[in-house]
Scaffold this active site. Sequence first.
Site, PDB file in Angstrom:
ATOM      1  N   HIS A   1       0.879  -1.167   0.000  1.00 42.93           N
ATOM      2  CA  HIS A   1       0.000   0.000   0.000  1.00 42.93           C
ATOM      3  C   HIS A   1       0.919   1.221   0.000  1.00 42.93           C
ATOM      4  CE1 HIS A   1      -2.737   3.006   1.794  1.00 42.93           C
ATOM      5  NE2 HIS A   1      -3.743   2.202   1.509  1.00 42.93           N
TER       6      HIS A   1
ATOM      7  N   ASP B   1       3.485  -3.969   8.098  1.00 46.06           N
ATOM      8  CA  ASP B   1       2.210  -3.270   7.950  1.00 46.06           C
ATOM      9  C   ASP B   1       1.099  -4.303   8.164  1.00 46.06           C
ATOM     10  OD1 ASP B   1      -0.107  -2.077   7.124  1.00 46.06           O
ATOM     11  OD2 ASP B   1       0.661  -1.417   5.175  1.00 46.06           O
TER      12      ASP B   1
ATOM     13  N   GLN C   1      -4.125  -4.877   7.102  1.00 47.41           N
ATOM     14  CA  GLN C   1      -5.131  -5.800   6.556  1.00 47.41           C
ATOM     15  C   GLN C   1      -5.158  -7.141   7.290  1.00 47.41           C
ATOM     16  OE1 GLN C   1      -7.508  -5.153   4.606  1.00 47.41           O
ATOM     17  NE2 GLN C   1      -6.869  -3.162   3.881  1.00 47.41           N
TER      18      GLN C   1
ATOM     19  N   LYS D   1     -10.090  -0.452  10.665  1.00 48.22           N
ATOM     20  CA  LYS D   1     -10.185  -1.660   9.836  1.00 48.22           C
ATOM     21  C   LYS D   1     -10.413  -2.893  10.707  1.00 48.22           C
ATOM     22  CE  LYS D   1      -7.068   0.125   6.267  1.00 48.22           C
ATOM     23  NZ  LYS D   1      -7.953   0.497   5.160  1.00 48.22           N
TER      24      LYS D   1
ATOM     25  N   CYS E   1      -4.917   2.433  -3.557  1.00 50.32           N
ATOM     26  CA  CYS E   1      -3.680   3.018  -3.007  1.00 50.32           C
ATOM     27  C   CYS E   1      -2.508   2.058  -3.162  1.00 50.32           C
ATOM     28  CB  CYS E   1      -3.846   3.417  -1.538  1.00 50.32           C
ATOM     29  SG  CYS E   1      -5.109   4.638  -1.272  1.00 50.32           S
TER      30      CYS E   1
END
Length: 411
Positions: free
Chosen positions: A128, A205, A208, A231, A369
């Site tokens: 991302h 990261d 997700q 999220k 993104c």
Amino acid sequence: MNPRDLPAALPGAAASSFPALAQTVHGQRLVYLDGAASTLTPRCVIEAIAHYQSFDHANVHRGVHALAERATTRFEDAREAVRAFVHASATREIIFTRGATEALNLAAIGLGAGLRPGDEVIVTALEHHANLVPWQMACARSGARLRFIPVRDDGLLAVEAFEALLGPRSRVLALTQVSNVLGTVVDLAALLARARAAGLVTVVDGAQAVAHAEVDVQALGCDFYAFSAHKMYGPTGIGVLYGRESVLERIPPLFGGGDMIETVTLESATYAPLPARLEAGTPNISGAVGLHAAIAFLESFDRARLLQAEHQLLAAMERGLSALPGVRVLAAGTPKQGALSFVVDGVHAHDVGTVLDRRGIAVRVGHHCAMPVMRRFGVPATVRASLSVHNTLEDVQALLDGVRETCERLR
Ligand code: PLP
């Protein structure tokens, strides 16, 4: 749909927890398949924020009155809940930020301050923009070089390429846990172990990942782990940077101001210990309270069963989409978590999204993104459908019917 496609335990039992799902959109039942962009908010999170804001709100860390103490307790209780949620060893390692983007920027600016010309930062071609652009900026400032682990056609990383990229000037490995476009899962264990052995600082990261699989930063062995509350059923405007204490200690404060100091003279200041040193100014207190409630919400499920059910639901979605003429799922056949992307031959993703919206189905369309991922797969945009705990097989069937109608009407 074939009964053998039925997940063992449908997570949709939680649908009544989400006030938003009680509404209709364009006269249709709302089918929300966009949790990867932002999850709907469960009632318990809304109520926790409303209660805090109604009765407990005051500023934190600086008052002696009852409300100030209550607000401080609630804020620090949230930090402890986050620590336990990611299995960090101490609350000093939990830094509240505005979201994953700010967390990754904090890591990139902090680590970037120690980079020298010729040093190398390794990222993946799956990222991302939030885990790519901050590293581009850190390299531009320091003269370091950015290198990339390529993505294979199956949506997985070319792990052997990482070995070839490693060299005496490699300093940082920054990578996502789950692709926000493809839904494919990165084999973190192998990459992080190799990076650690080579002396790199590692940044994951987790934006997700956190709403789906359990996270244990100590078992992963990463130095940093970033995510956003919105999220994972929490509010917007709050996220977390977990940092291993010994590495976090080396990061200079990004912002100066209240709460992050020990003593201040007109000429200089000394800084407070972690985590305050990296949290200047009045924090997002109600956001932290909401995140705490979101963690409790997620943990009210049997996470392993939830993950299994989501896998089955996503596999049913992929099978159904792949069977439609003219529909292509990206990284087809590769195991995915929480999301998948597809394209319809001859129809722009935005048009697919618009037809689906008229049927009350919310999906994300565009480049997500992650423009380099679009370029890698030779598409300008995709339709992304992503799963939350409230989704059911009925939702998947609604998507399949909607995409079939799109194909018939627009192709
Ligand atoms: N990383 C990934 C993988 C994401 O999917 C996103 C958001 O879509 C982000 C980072 C940025 O999250 P936020 O916009 O909440 O800061």
